[in-house]
Scaffold this motif. Structure first.
Motif, PDB file in Angstrom:
ATOM      1  N   MET A 262       4.226 -13.371  -9.764  1.00 33.03           N
ATOM      2  CA  MET A 262       4.742 -12.408  -8.786  1.00 33.03           C
ATOM      3  C   MET A 262       5.459 -13.145  -7.665  1.00 33.03           C
ATOM      4  O   MET A 262       4.862 -13.979  -6.982  1.00 33.03           O
TER       5      MET A 262
ATOM      6  N   ASP B 285       6.807 -12.343  -4.376  1.00 31.15           N
ATOM      7  CA  ASP B 285       6.773 -11.317  -3.342  1.00 31.15           C
ATOM      8  C   ASP B 285       7.815 -11.581  -2.263  1.00 31.15           C
ATOM      9  O   ASP B 285       8.534 -12.581  -2.299  1.00 31.15           O
TER      10      ASP B 285
ATOM     11  N   HIS C 281       4.850  -4.268  -4.370  1.00 25.97           N
ATOM     12  CA  HIS C 281       3.827  -5.098  -4.999  1.00 25.97           C
ATOM     13  C   HIS C 281       2.725  -4.219  -5.594  1.00 25.97           C
ATOM     14  O   HIS C 281       2.365  -4.349  -6.774  1.00 25.97           O
TER      15      HIS C 281
ATOM     16  N   GLU D 265      -5.402  -5.707  -8.045  1.00 23.27           N
ATOM     17  CA  GLU D 265      -5.150  -6.900  -7.231  1.00 23.27           C
ATOM     18  C   GLU D 265      -6.200  -7.961  -7.559  1.00 23.27           C
ATOM     19  O   GLU D 265      -7.387  -7.672  -7.634  1.00 23.27           O
TER      20      GLU D 265
ATOM     21  N   ILE E 100      -2.840 -12.089 -13.398  1.00 28.23           N
ATOM     22  CA  ILE E 100      -1.891 -12.570 -12.385  1.00 28.23           C
ATOM     23  C   ILE E 100      -2.061 -14.086 -12.302  1.00 28.23           C
ATOM     24  O   ILE E 100      -2.989 -14.602 -11.680  1.00 28.23           O
TER      25      ILE E 100
ATOM     26  N   GLN F 181       1.515 -16.590  -7.794  1.00 30.47           N
ATOM     27  CA  GLN F 181       2.091 -15.691  -6.795  1.00 30.47           C
ATOM     28  C   GLN F 181       2.614 -16.495  -5.613  1.00 30.47           C
ATOM     29  O   GLN F 181       1.940 -17.398  -5.119  1.00 30.47           O
ATOM     30  N   GLU F 182       3.837 -16.184  -5.165  1.00 26.04           N
ATOM     31  CA  GLU F 182       4.426 -16.854  -4.001  1.00 26.04           C
ATOM     32  C   GLU F 182       5.251 -15.854  -3.201  1.00 26.04           C
ATOM     33  O   GLU F 182       5.812 -14.902  -3.756  1.00 26.04           O
ATOM     34  N   ASN F 183       5.347 -16.096  -1.880  1.00 28.50           N
ATOM     35  CA  ASN F 183       6.223 -15.299  -1.025  1.00 28.50           C
ATOM     36  C   ASN F 183       7.605 -15.964  -0.963  1.00 28.50           C
ATOM     37  O   ASN F 183       7.698 -17.193  -0.869  1.00 28.50           O
TER      38      ASN F 183
END
Length: 340
Positions: A174, A176, A188, A199, A204, A207-209
């Motif tokens: 993901m 984000d 999300h 969640e 999953i 995950q990174e922003n």
């Protein structure tokens, strides 16, 4: 006779004074009417505050707002934050626009809560405030919202990715956007709902922003692929993030391994779907948001009627790989209806 002549002289002077006064009175009335006409002819001034002034989505918002304003005989003053997440910049922009005497402010909030005080001050001063693209929390902190239902958009993306995987167990990455952002959170959460995942689910894998930035997304994807070489599905907050991720995926030779979903509906993004870079994207309609926002402020200026509530401006899945149970349009339709 002398007395009579003096009497006539007084009458003549008095008549002249009355005549002059009458002329002056008429002139003043005409001047007042002209002033009123001038006020009526003054364009309604509308402020627009976007998250940034470079993201193609917000560029389209600005262009559409100005086009709609021109059709309505109004004027748009556009300001923006310096970067996605620049809450202080948006607060300063609101204060600037109120000082300029705008009738209404259209805003895409960086934070659903961080600008509420500035919005309240604007509304208390008589300025109608309309959110575009991103809802505030609470929703009634603004007069009205014209936006994509971002939870629904996320669900659409997730449903398509899940259906495309078929019987394969997801190994999901993901990418984000900005932590705490309303749009980011809704998309999300919606994606996970569409995938049927909770969640923190083990499916999953990473995950990174990315702040929706293409370069950051590419770097994040490069790092994630080292940790999750067997990833088979990818959520992206927007099309620039998807494009950046694809560069990393291509460099790793995993184009046929990973199914990519995204959200935006820009012409570049739709073209990337056509090229097979993105599997599917959820199109949104920023032009509609901006046009409806402008019209609502002009109507308020004319009649005093304020806009209210949430208006969903629409979402459509664009893909050339349709799946059962998910309504979609192909890229030919997408390129006819895209923005940017």
């Amino acid at each position: 006779m002398k007395k009579f002549s003096k009497f006539l002289g007084v009458v003549s002077v008095g008549t002249l004074a009355i005549t002059l006064a009458a002329c002056g009175s008429n002139g003043g009335a005409e001047a007042g009417n002209n002033s009123a006409s001038s006020d009526a002819a003054t364009p309604v001034k509308i402020g627009l505050v976007t998250k940034t002034d470079t993201n193609p989505f917000f560029v389209k918002l600005r262009e559409a707002a100005k086009e709609a304003a021109a059709e309505e005989g109004a004027e748009v003053v556009a300001l923006a934050g310096k970067f996605d997440g620049d809450n202080e910049g948006q607060v300063a922009a609101i204060e600037n626009l109120v000082a300029q005497g705008v009738k209404g402010i259209l805003i895409t909030p960086n934070s659903s809560t961080g600008i509420l005080s500035a919005i309240k001050k604007a509304r208390d001063s008589g300025v109608v405030v309309v959110a575009l693209d991103t809802a505030t929390e609470p929703a009634d902190a603004v007069d009205a919202t014209f936006a994509t239902d971002n939870l629904k958009a996320g669900v659409l993306q997730g449903t398509w990715v899940k259906a495309t995987l078929g019987s394969k167990a997801p190994s999901l990455i993901m990418l984000d956007g900005t932590p705490g952002g309303t749009v980011d959170t809704f998309r999300h959460d919606g994606f996970l709902e569409g995938m049927g995942l909770a969640e923190g689910a083990p499916e999953i894998s990473g995950q990174e922003n990315t702040n929706g930035d293409q370069t950051k997304a590419q770097t994040a994807m490069e790092n994630l692929l080292q940790r999750v070489p067997n990833a088979n599905s990818l959520y992206t907050i927007n099309e620039p993030a998807a494009a950046g991720a694809y560069q990393a995926i291509k460099a790793a030779g995993k184009q046929d391994q990973i199914t990519i979903g995204s959200i935006d509906g820009s012409c570049t993004g739709v073209d990337n779907v056509k090229k097979g870079i993105i599997g599917a994207t959820v199109m949104q309609f920023p032009g509609t948001m901006a046009a409806e926002g402008v019209k609502s402020v002009v109507e308020y200026a004319k009649s005093g009627t304020k806009p209210t509530g949430f208006t969903d401006t629409g979402t459509v899945i664009i893909t050339d790989t349709p799946v059962s149970g998910v309504d979609s349009k192909d890229t030919a339709w997408g390129l006819e209806n895209c923005w940017g």
